[in-house]
Design a protein around this motif. Structure first.
Motif, mmCIF file in Angstrom:
data_model
loop_
_atom_site.group_PDB
_atom_site.id
_atom_site.type_symbol
_atom_site.label_atom_id
_atom_site.label_comp_id
_atom_site.label_asym_id
_atom_site.label_seq_id
_atom_site.Cartn_x
_atom_site.Cartn_y
_atom_site.Cartn_z
ATOM 1 N N PHE A 96 40.624 38.383 52.376
ATOM 2 C CA PHE A 96 39.920 39.645 52.323
ATOM 3 C C PHE A 96 40.106 40.226 50.934
ATOM 4 C CE2 PHE A 96 44.198 40.670 53.764
ATOM 5 C CZ PHE A 96 44.540 41.788 53.025
ATOM 6 N N LYS A 97 39.155 41.053 50.530
ATOM 7 C CA LYS A 97 39.201 41.639 49.197
ATOM 8 C C LYS A 97 39.487 43.133 49.293
ATOM 9 C CE LYS A 97 35.969 38.430 47.008
ATOM 10 N NZ LYS A 97 34.747 38.303 46.199
ATOM 11 N N PHE A 98 40.147 43.651 48.273
ATOM 12 C CA PHE A 98 40.326 45.093 48.210
ATOM 13 C C PHE A 98 40.430 45.506 46.753
ATOM 14 C CE2 PHE A 98 44.583 43.361 48.195
ATOM 15 C CZ PHE A 98 45.298 44.171 47.344
ATOM 16 N N VAL B 58 48.587 30.914 43.765
ATOM 17 C CA VAL B 58 48.288 31.861 44.830
ATOM 18 C C VAL B 58 49.606 32.458 45.289
ATOM 19 C CG1 VAL B 58 46.202 30.694 45.609
ATOM 20 C CG2 VAL B 58 48.400 30.089 46.633
ATOM 21 N N GLY B 59 49.551 33.658 45.868
ATOM 22 C CA GLY B 59 50.760 34.314 46.327
ATOM 23 C C GLY B 59 50.458 35.733 46.735
ATOM 24 N N GLU B 60 51.510 36.521 46.888
ATOM 25 C CA GLU B 60 51.329 37.895 47.357
ATOM 26 C C GLU B 60 50.510 38.739 46.391
ATOM 27 O OE1 GLU B 60 54.885 40.703 46.536
ATOM 28 O OE2 GLU B 60 55.792 38.786 47.096
ATOM 29 N N LYS B 61 50.423 38.322 45.111
ATOM 30 C CA LYS B 61 49.633 39.059 44.139
ATOM 31 C C LYS B 61 48.315 38.342 43.851
ATOM 32 C CE LYS B 61 52.117 42.727 43.042
ATOM 33 N NZ LYS B 61 52.667 43.121 41.758
ATOM 34 N N SER B 62 47.729 37.700 44.878
ATOM 35 C CA SER B 62 46.374 37.177 44.805
ATOM 36 C C SER B 62 46.288 35.753 44.248
ATOM 37 C CB SER B 62 45.496 38.109 43.970
ATOM 38 O OG SER B 62 44.149 37.725 43.973
ATOM 39 N N VAL C 281 41.902 39.104 45.605
ATOM 40 C CA VAL C 281 41.676 38.338 46.826
ATOM 41 C C VAL C 281 43.056 38.027 47.393
ATOM 42 C CG1 VAL C 281 40.734 36.237 47.829
ATOM 43 C CG2 VAL C 281 39.563 37.346 45.902
ATOM 44 N N GLN C 282 43.327 38.527 48.583
ATOM 45 C CA GLN C 282 44.652 38.356 49.169
ATOM 46 C C GLN C 282 44.535 37.605 50.485
ATOM 47 O OE1 GLN C 282 46.919 41.958 50.003
ATOM 48 N NE2 GLN C 282 48.646 41.055 48.928
#
Length: 246
Positions: free
Chosen positions: A6-8, A229-233, A16-17
């Motif tokens: 999902f994007k925010f 990739v990771g918690e910061k996208s 993108v997370q």
């Protein structure tokens, strides 16, 4: 557990997370760098104090920060340079994991500098982390002059995480201040895959291509871009090592 993306929007950064990426980072760091580690309290304080002071949540992730710190340990780095201090989180990682190292970090925003210095003081690292406030290009050119005049030693590691349109300028200045076999890391190059979107013309988006194509022509270094990739996208860094004969 959901595996959907999902994007925010986060203060102008379209991330993108993914729940799984975040959970894996939480699981692995929870085991490999638990709260019992000596620097854990200082690192958490830096995050909490930065958030309370209104700083944007754009620091390097814990996993990325520790990876850089371990690279410095492997290289035996004694002097490192960071461009883009923010709240001092990555600076605290680098210095606290490498007691032999002194770090110079450059930040343009005076409020960020104030917060970072307090966080660094809380961590007990004010004697090994020098925070310089000013324009990145101006400060780096001044540091280069000091190195040329013998007033400062050359650096063995660089972390560039500042205004993206100047990435290649910062990289070139870093090479001129680097020891042989020094390592340079430039953050946020992949930007969720937007690196290769030729339709994007915003300088912040084209900066990655300018950097990659510029570094590709630089015979002084060997380099690679690693996607992460990771918690910061979903993003990635450009990593380069200065050749020993550069």
């Amino acid at each position: 557990m959901s595996t959907g993306n999902f994007k925010f929007e986060n203060k102008g950064h379209n991330w993108v997370q993914n729940d799984v990426w975040t959970a894996v980072d939480g699981y692995t760091m929870g085991h490999l760098h638990p709260s019992s580690k000596p620097n854990a309290s200082a690192l958490q304080n830096a995050l909490d104090a930065s958030k309370a002071a209104g700083l944007p949540d754009i620091s390097a992730s814990p996993a990325q920060s520790k990876f850089m710190a371990l690279q410095c340990r492997v290289l035996g780095v004694t002097h490192a340079l960071e461009v883009g201090t923010l709240g001092g989180y990555s600076a605290i990682w680098l210095a606290s994991e490498n007691p032999q190292m002194k770090l110079t970090t450059v930040e343009f925003d005076p409020h960020h500098v104030e917060v970072a210095r307090k966080n660094i003081e809380y961590a007990g690292l004010s004697d090994r982390i020098e925070v310089i406030q000013g324009s990145g290009l101006e400060v780096l050119n001044q540091l280069k002059e000091e190195i040329q005049e013998g007033k400062r030693p050359k650096f063995g590691f660089f972390f560039i995480d500042a205004d993206k349109p100047n990435n290649l300028n910062y990289f070139n200045l870093a090479v001129e201040m680097a020891l042989p076999k020094a390592m340079i890391c430039v953050d946020n190059v992949v930007r969720g895959g937007r690196l290769i979107d030729q339709s994007l013309t915003d300088p912040r988006e084209t900066a990655g291509r300018i950097l990659v194509e510029g570094v590709a022509k630089d015979s002084r270094v060997e380099s690679v871009v690693m996607q992460t990739v990771g918690e910061k996208s979903y993003d990635g860094c450009l990593w380069a090592i200065l050749k020993s004969d550069a």
